[in-house]
Design a protein around this motif. Sequence first.
Motif, PDB file in Angstrom:
ATOM      1  N   MET A   1       0.823  -1.200   0.000  1.00  0.00           N
ATOM      2  CA  MET A   1       0.000   0.000   0.000  1.00  0.00           C
ATOM      3  C   MET A   1       0.863   1.259   0.000  1.00  0.00           C
ATOM      4  SD  MET A   1      -3.570  -0.283   1.349  1.00  0.00           S
ATOM      5  CE  MET A   1      -4.507  -1.243   0.208  1.00  0.00           C
ATOM      6  N   LYS A   4       2.064   2.923  -3.294  1.00  0.00           N
ATOM      7  CA  LYS A   4       1.074   3.477  -4.203  1.00  0.00           C
ATOM      8  C   LYS A   4       1.267   4.987  -4.363  1.00  0.00           C
ATOM      9  CE  LYS A   4      -3.178   1.369  -3.644  1.00  0.00           C
ATOM     10  NZ  LYS A   4      -4.485   1.555  -3.052  1.00  0.00           N
ATOM     11  N   GLU A   6       0.443   8.773  -4.499  1.00  0.00           N
ATOM     12  CA  GLU A   6      -0.516   9.591  -3.726  1.00  0.00           C
ATOM     13  C   GLU A   6      -1.627  10.078  -4.644  1.00  0.00           C
ATOM     14  OE1 GLU A   6      -1.190  11.451   0.134  1.00  0.00           O
ATOM     15  OE2 GLU A   6      -0.131   9.707  -0.621  1.00  0.00           O
ATOM     16  N   PRO A   7      -2.901   9.673  -4.380  1.00  0.00           N
ATOM     17  CA  PRO A   7      -3.968  10.095  -5.282  1.00  0.00           C
ATOM     18  C   PRO A   7      -4.304  11.573  -5.082  1.00  0.00           C
ATOM     19  CG  PRO A   7      -4.827   8.714  -3.520  1.00  0.00           C
ATOM     20  CD  PRO A   7      -3.373   8.851  -3.283  1.00  0.00           C
ATOM     21  N   LEU A  12     -10.020  11.576  -4.284  1.00  0.00           N
ATOM     22  CA  LEU A  12     -10.560  11.346  -2.931  1.00  0.00           C
ATOM     23  C   LEU A  12     -12.016  11.753  -2.880  1.00  0.00           C
ATOM     24  CD1 LEU A  12      -7.747  12.716  -0.573  1.00  0.00           C
ATOM     25  CD2 LEU A  12      -7.975  10.450  -1.565  1.00  0.00           C
ATOM     26  N   VAL A  15     -14.302   9.438  -5.076  1.00  0.00           N
ATOM     27  CA  VAL A  15     -14.538   8.100  -4.518  1.00  0.00           C
ATOM     28  C   VAL A  15     -15.500   8.173  -3.343  1.00  0.00           C
ATOM     29  CG1 VAL A  15     -13.466   6.207  -3.268  1.00  0.00           C
ATOM     30  CG2 VAL A  15     -12.354   7.128  -5.287  1.00  0.00           C
ATOM     31  N   LEU A  16     -15.239   9.084  -2.424  1.00  0.00           N
ATOM     32  CA  LEU A  16     -16.095   9.175  -1.238  1.00  0.00           C
ATOM     33  C   LEU A  16     -17.524   9.550  -1.619  1.00  0.00           C
ATOM     34  CD1 LEU A  16     -16.314   8.924   1.751  1.00  0.00           C
ATOM     35  CD2 LEU A  16     -15.431  11.219   2.027  1.00  0.00           C
ATOM     36  N   ILE A  19     -19.284   6.584  -3.294  1.00  0.00           N
ATOM     37  CA  ILE A  19     -19.664   5.546  -2.327  1.00  0.00           C
ATOM     38  C   ILE A  19     -20.894   5.993  -1.541  1.00  0.00           C
ATOM     39  CG2 ILE A  19     -18.967   4.480  -0.147  1.00  0.00           C
ATOM     40  CD1 ILE A  19     -16.274   3.988  -1.343  1.00  0.00           C
ATOM     41  N   ALA A  20     -20.892   7.255  -1.117  1.00  0.00           N
ATOM     42  CA  ALA A  20     -22.033   7.768  -0.362  1.00  0.00           C
ATOM     43  C   ALA A  20     -23.288   7.762  -1.220  1.00  0.00           C
ATOM     44  CB  ALA A  20     -21.739   9.181   0.131  1.00  0.00           C
ATOM     45  N   ALA A  23     -24.521   4.190  -1.606  1.00  0.00           N
ATOM     46  CA  ALA A  23     -25.110   3.779  -0.333  1.00  0.00           C
ATOM     47  C   ALA A  23     -26.478   4.416  -0.162  1.00  0.00           C
ATOM     48  CB  ALA A  23     -24.186   4.182   0.817  1.00  0.00           C
ATOM     49  N   ALA A  26     -28.974   2.698  -2.463  1.00  0.00           N
ATOM     50  CA  ALA A  26     -29.329   1.371  -1.953  1.00  0.00           C
ATOM     51  C   ALA A  26     -30.307   1.501  -0.787  1.00  0.00           C
ATOM     52  CB  ALA A  26     -28.078   0.628  -1.513  1.00  0.00           C
ATOM     53  N   LEU A  27     -30.037   2.469   0.092  1.00  0.00           N
ATOM     54  CA  LEU A  27     -30.913   2.671   1.250  1.00  0.00           C
ATOM     55  C   LEU A  27     -32.298   3.127   0.818  1.00  0.00           C
ATOM     56  CD1 LEU A  27     -29.049   4.294   4.223  1.00  0.00           C
ATOM     57  CD2 LEU A  27     -30.208   2.115   4.092  1.00  0.00           C
ATOM     58  N   VAL A  30     -34.193   0.088  -0.303  1.00  0.00           N
ATOM     59  CA  VAL A  30     -34.646  -0.755   0.806  1.00  0.00           C
ATOM     60  C   VAL A  30     -35.765  -0.064   1.569  1.00  0.00           C
ATOM     61  CG1 VAL A  30     -33.956  -1.832   2.967  1.00  0.00           C
ATOM     62  CG2 VAL A  30     -32.438  -1.927   1.013  1.00  0.00           C
TER      63      VAL A  30
ATOM     64  N   PRO B  63      -9.069   5.197  -1.808  1.00  0.00           N
ATOM     65  CA  PRO B  63      -7.760   5.738  -1.451  1.00  0.00           C
ATOM     66  C   PRO B  63      -7.554   5.696   0.067  1.00  0.00           C
ATOM     67  CG  PRO B  63      -9.074   7.306  -2.734  1.00  0.00           C
ATOM     68  CD  PRO B  63      -9.984   6.216  -2.320  1.00  0.00           C
ATOM     69  N   VAL B  66      -9.058   8.500   2.570  1.00  0.00           N
ATOM     70  CA  VAL B  66     -10.481   8.617   2.915  1.00  0.00           C
ATOM     71  C   VAL B  66     -11.073   7.255   3.278  1.00  0.00           C
ATOM     72  CG1 VAL B  66     -10.997  10.717   1.628  1.00  0.00           C
ATOM     73  CG2 VAL B  66     -11.097   8.519   0.469  1.00  0.00           C
ATOM     74  N   CYS B  70     -15.171   6.125   4.208  1.00  0.00           N
ATOM     75  CA  CYS B  70     -15.783   5.176   3.279  1.00  0.00           C
ATOM     76  C   CYS B  70     -16.283   3.945   4.022  1.00  0.00           C
ATOM     77  CB  CYS B  70     -14.781   4.731   2.212  1.00  0.00           C
ATOM     78  SG  CYS B  70     -14.378   6.012   1.048  1.00  0.00           S
ATOM     79  N   VAL B  73     -19.407   4.704   6.042  1.00  0.00           N
ATOM     80  CA  VAL B  73     -20.605   4.831   5.203  1.00  0.00           C
ATOM     81  C   VAL B  73     -21.129   3.439   4.833  1.00  0.00           C
ATOM     82  CG1 VAL B  73     -21.461   5.559   2.944  1.00  0.00           C
ATOM     83  CG2 VAL B  73     -20.049   7.108   4.285  1.00  0.00           C
ATOM     84  N   THR B  77     -24.641   1.852   6.134  1.00  0.00           N
ATOM     85  CA  THR B  77     -25.674   1.479   5.168  1.00  0.00           C
ATOM     86  C   THR B  77     -26.224   0.090   5.469  1.00  0.00           C
ATOM     87  OG1 THR B  77     -24.442   2.747   3.552  1.00  0.00           O
ATOM     88  CG2 THR B  77     -26.165   1.327   2.713  1.00  0.00           C
ATOM     89  N   MET B  81     -30.001  -0.976   6.596  1.00  0.00           N
ATOM     90  CA  MET B  81     -30.759  -1.947   5.811  1.00  0.00           C
ATOM     91  C   MET B  81     -31.290  -3.059   6.701  1.00  0.00           C
ATOM     92  SD  MET B  81     -28.699  -2.654   2.359  1.00  0.00           S
ATOM     93  CE  MET B  81     -28.556  -1.474   1.061  1.00  0.00           C
TER      94      MET B  81
END
Lengths: 195, 207
Positions: A1, A4, A6-7, A12, A15-16, A19-20, A23, A26-27, A30, B63, B66, B70, B73, B77, B81
Amino acid sequence: MAQKKEPSLIILVVVLTSIALVAGLALTGVYALTKGPIELSQKQKKEKALSDVLPGFDGTIVDTVVNFEGDDILVHKAVDKNGKLFGAGVETFTMKAFSGRFDLMVGFDNEGVILNTEVIKASETPGLGDKINKNKSDFAKQFNNNDPAEYKLQVTKDGGDVDAITAATISSRAYCDAVQRAYNVFMKVKEDYHE
Amino acid sequence: MSKVKILTKGFFKENPSLILVLGMCPTLAVTTSVNNAIGMGAATTFVLLMSNIIISLLKNVIPDKVRIPCYIVIIATFVSMVDLIIKGFLPALSESLGVFIPLIVVNCIVLGRAEAFANKNSVFDSILDGLGMGIGFTISLILVAAVREILGAGSFMGWQFIPSQYNILIFVLAPGAFLVLGFIMALMRHIINRVEDKRKDKMCAAK
């Protein structure tokens, strides 16, 4: 790791955020899927509670909302075939519970005698405060067939007639508070009732 | 590490609550009865398994900087659910478990396994790890709950066999939880030390 690259900041954030977003989607799915069943089961629970607190009643239920000390309280008036008030199921609550609030249904006959009480929604401490539920202890049964006009709705520690749950005095006091509120509301409804 | 070892290390050697001392909040709070312990253990195992799978799948996408937000979250979730699904389709179970489900989010075991295992290992290994840790957590909850319920409420899984006047109330309360947990941890340490001593003796003898 470690080796790698540095992004960058943008990655950052992307991606965050994604993902949120996923999520959240999906919520939402449901939630939409379970909304109906949840409401249905809560409605069934309330209906069951109402028939439990008015044992032996066979007539029509008339719902009224009573404003009591600034709170709207739903009262299910039970009216028998001759238009006489049989009693009522009062959806009462308390803010003095150990976890803040719980909701009860309390049934009264037309004299104001408590017929039965039922917990609608509570999140008291498991093993202690949740003994307000009838399947966990006999605490709630002691209220039945008592008239709050002469039965003091306070725990014995405070000079009342109610035996508190061991180690859950706060929940027991809250239960008394909720039942007292229901009684006050019911007396108000009874006064206003005209056949 | 062999696959079997990944699964079984959570049971005893790396037991999350008794050895790693993670997830103390549920271990202390919900262990007043064995039924609660089983429910909490099962719900946590499910969330642990699901979050381990997803985090292991996404380990190359997320990454480093963060990763904690992540993971939280993703975990939150799954917890929401589970909460909604149980409320909607299993209302009876929700009545006895309802209050604990949201607590899983703050359970460090789930985040701990994401951080220590799932983000470095393959999906299959992460599934085994999640299952093993979940089962280990459930076992330790049941251990603590059994002692507390028997001594404090005189019952086992709701079946009363000691009259209530002989119950030792402190075991149902918070201090009892700390006491029982402390004794069980000490016992675990003792057993592990004994086993290791024996292994060392054997190695010496073999030489």
